[in-house]
Motif scaffolding. Structure first.
Motif, mmCIF file in Angstrom:
data_model
loop_
_atom_site.group_PDB
_atom_site.id
_atom_site.type_symbol
_atom_site.label_atom_id
_atom_site.label_comp_id
_atom_site.label_asym_id
_atom_site.label_seq_id
_atom_site.Cartn_x
_atom_site.Cartn_y
_atom_site.Cartn_z
ATOM 1 N N ASN A 206 6.194 -0.906 -7.329
ATOM 2 C CA ASN A 206 5.264 -0.668 -8.431
ATOM 3 C C ASN A 206 4.274 -1.828 -8.472
ATOM 4 N N LYS A 207 3.116 -1.614 -7.844
ATOM 5 C CA LYS A 207 2.136 -2.692 -7.720
ATOM 6 C C LYS A 207 1.596 -3.141 -9.073
ATOM 7 N N ASP B 24 0.813 -1.213 0.000
ATOM 8 C CA ASP B 24 0.000 0.000 0.000
ATOM 9 C C ASP B 24 0.850 1.268 0.000
ATOM 10 N N SER C 149 11.549 1.015 -3.818
ATOM 11 C CA SER C 149 10.500 1.539 -4.697
ATOM 12 C C SER C 149 9.601 0.381 -5.088
ATOM 13 N N PHE D 133 9.512 -4.501 -7.582
ATOM 14 C CA PHE D 133 10.028 -3.642 -6.535
ATOM 15 C C PHE D 133 11.548 -3.650 -6.621
ATOM 16 N N SER E 211 4.261 3.193 -1.984
ATOM 17 C CA SER E 211 5.046 3.138 -3.221
ATOM 18 C C SER E 211 6.545 3.308 -2.984
ATOM 19 N N GLU E 212 6.904 3.836 -1.826
ATOM 20 C CA GLU E 212 8.324 4.042 -1.556
ATOM 21 C C GLU E 212 8.558 4.071 -0.058
#
Lengths: 114, 110
Positions: free
Chosen positions: A67-68, A53, A65, A73, A55-56
């Motif tokens: 990226n769903k 949930d 970092s 990641f 992003s970083e």
């Protein structure tokens, strides 16, 4: 079936440079993504972790970092130092869903040259 | 000393012999794990345990046996060692969401 793919296998970075290690996962239900650091002759130790949930996440010189949508990641090590030379493992888990095990990537050997 | 300890640190054995690797933790963590680490394969889970007398197979359990009669101990036995079991073995326990690893046992099967 490998559920977490890690790249590159090895990496050489100059002192002061940025080290970037990437991981991709397949199971969209994974809910916990830690990175472990291992020095020669030692066991792995938790370095930093993120939940999907966010992003970083940044802790000192280390940043994850996430990226769903891409199911990827990465670990960024800013101002890399010779003392950062180690093997890094990404991992994924369903830990918040009640599962106890981690699935590890195959590891990246990082060498930071002086 | 608090933490997780493995013994022995180094072991050389012969094919067909039985070998037991020991793991002891002082935190009273419920979960404990055994991994093997091989070049090109990373860390692969052999067995894990959720509590005393509760164990379950991981990714590569064949040729290995575990037991957990006490919370703090989780021994791993190779009943009849094979050359393919030459590896570095790590024990871990879990507190909250963090796995804490021992220093490893380097096993060579000749």
């Amino acid at each position: 079936q490998q559920q977490v793919k890690q790249s590159p296998q090895s990496l050489i970075v100059q002192k002061g440079g940025i080290s970037i290690i990437n991981c991709a996962y397949e199971n969209t239900a994974f809910d916990y993504f830690p990175w472990y650091q291992q020095f020669p002759g030692k066991g792995p130790a938790l370095l930093i972790a993120i939940r999907p949930d966010v992003s970083e996440k940044k802790e000192g010189r280390f940043t994850i970092s996430f990226n769903k949508s891409a199911k990827q990641f990465s670990l960024h090590i800013m101002d890399s130092q010779p003392g950062d030379s180690a093997t890094y493992f990404c991992a994924a888990s369903l830990i918040y869903s009640g599962y106890s095990t981690l699935t590890f990537g195959k590891g990246t050997m990082l060498l930071v040259s002086p | 000393d608090a933490g997780i300890t493995q013994s022995p640190r180094y072991k050389i054995t012969e094919t067909g012999r039985q070998v037991t690797l020991m793991c002891h933790q002082t935190w009273s963590h419920s979960y404990m794990f055994w991994y093997r680490q091989d070049l090109g394969h990373g860390l692969r889970l052999i067995y894990y345990s959720a509590a005393a007398d509760i164990t379950d197979k991981g990714e590569v359990p064949d040729g290995y046996v575990v037991s957990r009669s006490k919370t703090e101990n989780f021994p791993l036995t190779l009943e009849s060692a094979t050359r393919s079991q030459t590896s570095v073995y790590f024990c871990a326990s879990r507190g909250l969401n963090i796995q804490y690893f021992g220093a490893g046992t380097r096993l060579s099967v000749l």
